[in-house]
Structures are given as structure tokens and as C-alpha cells.
Design an enzyme around this catalytic site. Structure first.
Site, PDB file in Angstrom:
ATOM      1  N   GLU A   1      -2.092  -3.655  -6.891  1.00 25.21           N
ATOM      2  CA  GLU A   1      -2.229  -4.703  -5.880  1.00 25.21           C
ATOM      3  C   GLU A   1      -3.699  -4.813  -5.449  1.00 25.21           C
ATOM      4  O   GLU A   1      -4.505  -3.900  -5.679  1.00 25.21           O
ATOM      5  CB  GLU A   1      -1.410  -4.335  -4.622  1.00 25.21           C
ATOM      6  CG  GLU A   1       0.067  -4.130  -4.892  1.00 25.21           C
ATOM      7  CD  GLU A   1       0.895  -3.862  -3.626  1.00 25.21           C
ATOM      8  OE1 GLU A   1       1.962  -4.476  -3.515  1.00 25.21           O
ATOM      9  OE2 GLU A   1       0.499  -3.056  -2.770  1.00 25.21           O
TER      10      GLU A   1
ATOM     11  N   ASP B   1      -2.519  -5.931   5.124  1.00 20.64           N
ATOM     12  CA  ASP B   1      -3.813  -6.034   4.428  1.00 20.64           C
ATOM     13  C   ASP B   1      -4.878  -6.920   5.102  1.00 20.64           C
ATOM     14  O   ASP B   1      -4.569  -8.016   5.573  1.00 20.64           O
ATOM     15  CB  ASP B   1      -3.647  -6.657   3.035  1.00 20.64           C
ATOM     16  CG  ASP B   1      -2.507  -6.112   2.254  1.00 20.64           C
ATOM     17  OD1 ASP B   1      -1.833  -5.185   2.715  1.00 20.64           O
ATOM     18  OD2 ASP B   1      -2.272  -6.636   1.150  1.00 20.64           O
TER      19      ASP B   1
ATOM     20  N   TRP C   1       2.236   2.373   3.141  1.00 18.27           N
ATOM     21  CA  TRP C   1       3.554   1.718   3.044  1.00 18.27           C
ATOM     22  C   TRP C   1       4.708   2.704   3.210  1.00 18.27           C
ATOM     23  O   TRP C   1       5.822   2.307   3.537  1.00 18.27           O
ATOM     24  CB  TRP C   1       3.705   0.964   1.719  1.00 18.27           C
ATOM     25  CG  TRP C   1       3.029  -0.373   1.758  1.00 18.27           C
ATOM     26  CD1 TRP C   1       1.989  -0.797   0.997  1.00 18.27           C
ATOM     27  CD2 TRP C   1       3.364  -1.473   2.621  1.00 18.27           C
ATOM     28  NE1 TRP C   1       1.639  -2.085   1.324  1.00 18.27           N
ATOM     29  CE2 TRP C   1       2.472  -2.525   2.316  1.00 18.27           C
ATOM     30  CE3 TRP C   1       4.312  -1.671   3.628  1.00 18.27           C
ATOM     31  CZ2 TRP C   1       2.514  -3.744   2.977  1.00 18.27           C
ATOM     32  CZ3 TRP C   1       4.353  -2.905   4.287  1.00 18.27           C
ATOM     33  CH2 TRP C   1       3.463  -3.912   3.962  1.00 18.27           C
TER      34      TRP C   1
HETATM   35  C1  FRU Z   1      -0.343  -4.930  -0.319  1.00 17.33           C
HETATM   36  C2  FRU Z   1       0.604  -6.082  -0.436  1.00 17.33           C
HETATM   37  C3  FRU Z   1       0.026  -7.180  -1.294  1.00 17.33           C
HETATM   38  C4  FRU Z   1       0.738  -8.404  -0.814  1.00 17.33           C
HETATM   39  C5  FRU Z   1       0.871  -8.133   0.654  1.00 17.33           C
HETATM   40  C6  FRU Z   1       2.126  -8.685   1.263  1.00 17.33           C
HETATM   41  O1  FRU Z   1      -0.186  -4.156   0.817  1.00 17.33           O
HETATM   42  O2  FRU Z   1       1.858  -5.653  -0.929  1.00 17.33           O
HETATM   43  O3  FRU Z   1       0.160  -6.938  -2.678  1.00 17.33           O
HETATM   44  O4  FRU Z   1       0.020  -9.577  -1.077  1.00 17.33           O
HETATM   45  O5  FRU Z   1       0.844  -6.726   0.816  1.00 17.33           O
HETATM   46  O6  FRU Z   1       2.096  -8.562   2.648  1.00 17.33           O
END
Ligand code: FRU
Length: 492
Positions: free
Chosen positions: A209, A29, A295
Site C-alpha cells: 500500500e 493515512d 492496523w
Molecule cells: C492504508 C490504506 C490504503 C487505503 C486507505 C483506506 O492504511 O489501507 O491502502 O487507501 O488505507 O483508508
């Protein structure tokens, strides 16, 4: 760590040439984007010790123009409260936090500390704060961390903070399981619960998220936009993706003005996730960037020594249609400096069934802009050949009102059964439709000319040239404009 000289960097196979990617190792992210003293800061989820997801740090890059990026040393390292998950950063102009001296404002980052109890394995996600008095080059963690915790919700993360002018308070939107919780604060340190949004709204196909909340204007009307990314879930075909809501915000509560079951997707391609917008821009624009992966297969994509890139930065806006307000997005205007003068086929060109228009580029970095006017039942296809056997196919079925981007034959795909895909968007404006495509080594971003549609897709072709072939499959299509330009690398 790879044994690489500076000179070899950014030239590896599949390495994007005009998108940001980390010099080496794993990235996910975008985090903490903030504009301060002439620099656009881009922090990012970073695993410096491996090429797959691992203990998270905040990597850091800066740019003066949103086009050329310079990667800086890691900004935030894991500490006794955990690893450093996603979050945001703001300029504390009036020193509400008390971290700054002599009336000079500084940067404050608000992020999630993630840890798992070594005995019970129970996950804890708590919000912490760090500040920088030297334009993000070094950070001090606040000694009172964490500033916000909760014992009942294990998914409690990704704080996005902004200054809400009308209520004179900081506001935080936080992803809390299947909802977004809103808090407010006078000083970025003491947070008070305000409201919860979303249990009954939009898509709940995966964990919520990386929220964002901001206002946009359209013809003198203000609306608030809430972005919510939805994590990968095995029951979905698409994997992780981002939805948005449009409505109002009064400083405490966000109200969705659309029916609760309406799902609005930010992007119709598979590879735009966890994106949020910049804070503190000085020119009224709302600029967004996303993580250009999914993901479902992010850990498996076939790159060596580095993994993942960001999307192009995009300017967000609102458009009003008979269905209500919708989010529009266009790559930022600064990118224009990268395209070399393209060949222009200005004269309108009528293509009847079976007729084609072709163009070849000896590079795999391209910007293509074309405008069509098509009969109501026509179908056209743009074949993008990457090599002899490799192609990506953009097809518009005007009668059906659909646009598809097929990457099933675009190159390497065996790393994940989910990768070969036909990505689809409804496209009502297609009778008279214009498109802008940005192709960069291992990605294609498609935008409709007026910005109401975006499709972001990774591809992994072996071929390094581009052959474009526009063909009318059914009916008649007028090609009113057609311009292919080679794009310059930002690393050379
Ligand atoms: C989103 C996420 C967030 C988290 C991060 C961990 O892609 O899962 O929710 O903070 O990545 O790397």
C-alpha cells in the site's frame, strides 16, 4: 458528533499536544501533502461520522511552519464512483491538465475511488482526479473520472504522483497487490503503463500500500528511494509497517540496488504507517509524515471522540555505510521552537555499574537529548516513568548492538493483545551513541542523533508527569550530554 466547545478540544485524555490529530472522529493515512503559496497542506483519510474506520473522505489541515496546524473543512466527499481512498496532490505549475486559467498554477489531487459492487460484492479501485483553484479550499472533480482503472486487480490504489524533470512527464507509483506499478502521463489525465516493481523484492508479509518514490542526494550521488507500506497480516507479530528500497529510476523503471531479499524498515517501532512525502517543497528538503498507529489495533486504541495522530514531520536523507546507502530521518528543525530551555548537564558524567542520572518534569510533553560513550560490553537503560506504576523502558545493549523500547508497562494496553510489546532495532552505532526522544502525552518517538534509527510508539499512560532515570546496568557509560526540555502545546 460530540458536544464539545472549541475550548475543550485538544485537551482530552491522551490527546497529543504537538502532533497533528483531527479535531474529532477517525483519521488514518496522510494524503495529498503538497506545499503551495506558503502553506503546507496535509490531507488525511477521514471518517467524519464515526470514531472507527468507515466511508473515507479527505480531511484537510494547513500549516505555515509544519508545527502549528489548522484544520479546515473536509476537502473530498465520496461520490458515485466510491469513497475517497489515499492519494497525492501536486502543483500543476504549467497547466498541463488544462484546469487552470490566466497562467496561474493550481492544485491537482489524484486519489483512489473505492467501491464495492452492490450485487457481486466485487471491490473496484479506480484512480480519479480533482483540482482546486483556491489553494485547496474547494475542489472540483474532473468530469472524465476515473482516469485509470483495471479489472483484474482488486488492490489497485494509493497513487503518488510527481513531476519527473528528466523525462518531462508526470510519474505515478501505484500499489497493485504485491507490487508497485509505475505509469506516466503528459497531463495527469491520460496514463500509460511503464513498469512493475517488486514481486520478488523485500517483504510481502501483507498487501502493498501507499508507495512513494523520490530522489535524495548524498555526497553528490543521487539515489532513488521507494517507500512501500505493508498491510497488517495475522501471521506477523508487528502488524502493519513500512519498508523502503534504494536504487535508481530512469523515468520508467525503478531498479533496487540491494539484494532482492534484503528488507529495510523505515521505523523500528509499531506505530508509523502509510507515510509519504510532501510535493513541491521549495527548499530542497524531502519531508515525510506517517500515520502514528497500526492496523492491528488502530480501531481499538482508548481515545474518545477522536482517533489517531500523525508522526512528527521528518526530514529524510541518505547515509552511506559499508553496507550501502540507508535512509536517515530527523524531526524537522522547525520543531525547535516548541522546546523550552532545558536543563543542561554538560559536564561529562561517568556512570559505573548501578549508577544513575535522574530528572523529573511536571508535564508529559518532553524533548530529551543525550549523548553517550559506552564501553563495548556495557548495557544502559533509560526508564521513563509516567506515574507510579507506569513506565516505558529504553535499553541499549552495546555488545549485542540492540536498542529496545519496552511499552508493556507503559499504561492502558488491554484493548489489544498485540499492544504490549518490546520493540527492537539493531543499533550498530551504539559505542558512541546519541539519542533524541520526543514524548507527547500518548507517544514516544526515539531517534538516534544522526538519524539512522527511528522508533515510533504509542503509549497510553494515566500518569501525566515524566521521571527520567538513566542507569548503567553493566560496564561504564559516559553521559556526555543530557538535556531535558519541556515542550509547549501547539493548541494553547
Ligand atoms: C492504508 C490504506 C490504503 C487505503 C486507505 C483506506 O492504511 O489501507 O491502502 O487507501 O488505507 O483508508
Amino acid at each position: 458528533m460530540r458536544n464539545q466547545t472549541e475550548k475543550d478540544r485538544y485537551t482530552e485524555k491522551f490527546r497529543p499536544q504537538f502532533h497533528f490529530s483531527p479535531r474529532e472522529q477517525w483519521m488514518n493515512d496522510p494524503n495529498g501533502m503538497v506545499y503551495f503559496e506558503g502553506e503546507y497542506h496535509l490531507f488525511f483519510q477521514y471518517h467524519p461520522d464515526g470514531n472507527t474506520w468507515g466511508p473515507m473522505h479527505w480531511g484537510h489541515a494547513v500549516s505555515k511552519d509544519l508545527v502549528h496546524w489548522q484544520e479546515l473543512p473536509i476537502a473530498l466527499y465520496p461520490d458515485e464512483l466510491g469513497t475517497i481512498f489515499s492519494g497525492s496532490a501536486v502543483v500543476d505549475w504549467h497547466n498541463t491538465s488544462g484546469f487552470f486559467q490566466d497562467g496561474k498554477p493550481g492544485l491537482v489531487a489524484i486519489y483512489t475511488n473505492h467501491d464495492a459492487d452492490p450485487i457481486s460484492g466485487k471491490v473496484r479501485q479506480r484512480q480519479s482526479v480533482a483540482y482546486s483553484v483556491d489553494n485547496g479550499r474547494s475542489w472540483s472533480k474532473y468530469e472524465g473520472n476515473p482516469v485509470l482503472e483495471n479489472t483484474s486487480e482488486p488492490d489497485y490504489r494509493d497513487p503518488k504522483v510527481f513531476w519527473h524533470e528528466k523525462s518531462g512527464k508526470w510519474v505515478m507509483v501505484l500499489a497493485t497487490g504485491q507490487s508497485i506499478t509505475i505509469y506516466h502521463s503528459p497531463d495527469l489525465l491520460r496514463w500509460t503503463y511503464a513498469s512493475t516493481f517488486g514481486h520478488e523484492e523485500g517483504s510481502h508479509a501483507g498487501v502493498w500500500e501507499c508507495p512513494d518514490l523520490f530522489s535524495l542526494e548524498c555526497d553528490g550521488e543521487e539515489r532513488w528511494v521507494m517507500l512501500v507500506s505493508i498491510g497488517d497480516h495475522p501471521d506477523t507479530i508487528e502488524g502493519s509497517r513500512t519498508q523502503y528500497f534504494i536504487g535508481n529510476f530512469d523515468g520508467k523503471t525503478f531498479t533496487n540496488e540491494n539484494p532482492a531479499d534484503l528488507i529495510l524498515w523505515l521505523d523500528h517501532g509499531r506505530d508509523n504507517y502509510a507515510g509519504v512525502s510532501w510535493s513541491d517543497l521549495q527548499d530542497e528538503r524531502r519531508i515525510y509524515i506517517g500515520w502514528m498507529s497500526n492496523w492491528r489495533y488502530a480501531n481499538e486504541v482508548p481515545t474518545d471522540g477522536w482517533r489517531s495522530a500523525m508522526t512528527l514531520p521528518r526530514e529524510l536523507g541518505l547515509k552511506k555505510s559499508s553496507l550501502g546507502y540507508r535512509l536517515i530521518q530527523r524531526p524537522v528543525r522547525e520543531l525547535a521552537i516548541l522546546s523550552e530551555d532545558g536543563k543542561d548537564a554538560k559536564t561529562p558524567h561517568i556512570l559505573s555499574e548501578g549508577e544513575t542520572h535522574q530528572e523529573r518534569l511536571q508535564t508529559n510533553l518532553a524533548y530529551l537529548h543525550f549523548e553517550t560513550e559506552a564501553d563495548t560490553n556495557s548495557v544502559w537503560a533509560l526508564t521513563i516513568r509516567h506515574g507510579k506504576e507506569e513506565l516505558s523502558l529504553l535499553t541499549c545493549r552495546v555488545g549485542e548492538g540492540t536498542l529496545t523500547l519496552d511499552r508493556r508497562r507503559s499504561g492502558i494496553h488491554a484493548f489489544s493483545a498485540s499492544f504490549p510489546a518490546v520493540q527492537m532495532a539493531e543499533y550498530a552505532g551504539s559505542e558512541r551513541g546519541g539519542f533524541r526522544l520526543y514524548i507527547d502525552t500518548s507517544s514516544i518517538e526515539v531517534f538516534s542523533s544522526n538519524g539512522e534509527l527511528a522508533m515510533t510508539s504509542l503509549i497510553f499512560p494515566e500518569g501525566e508527569t515524566l521521571d527520567f532515570e538513566f542507569k548503567t546496568l553493566t560496564g561504564k557509560v559516559m553521559l556526555k550530554e543530557w538535556k531535558v526540555s519541556a515542550v509547549r502545546s501547539i493548541w494553547s
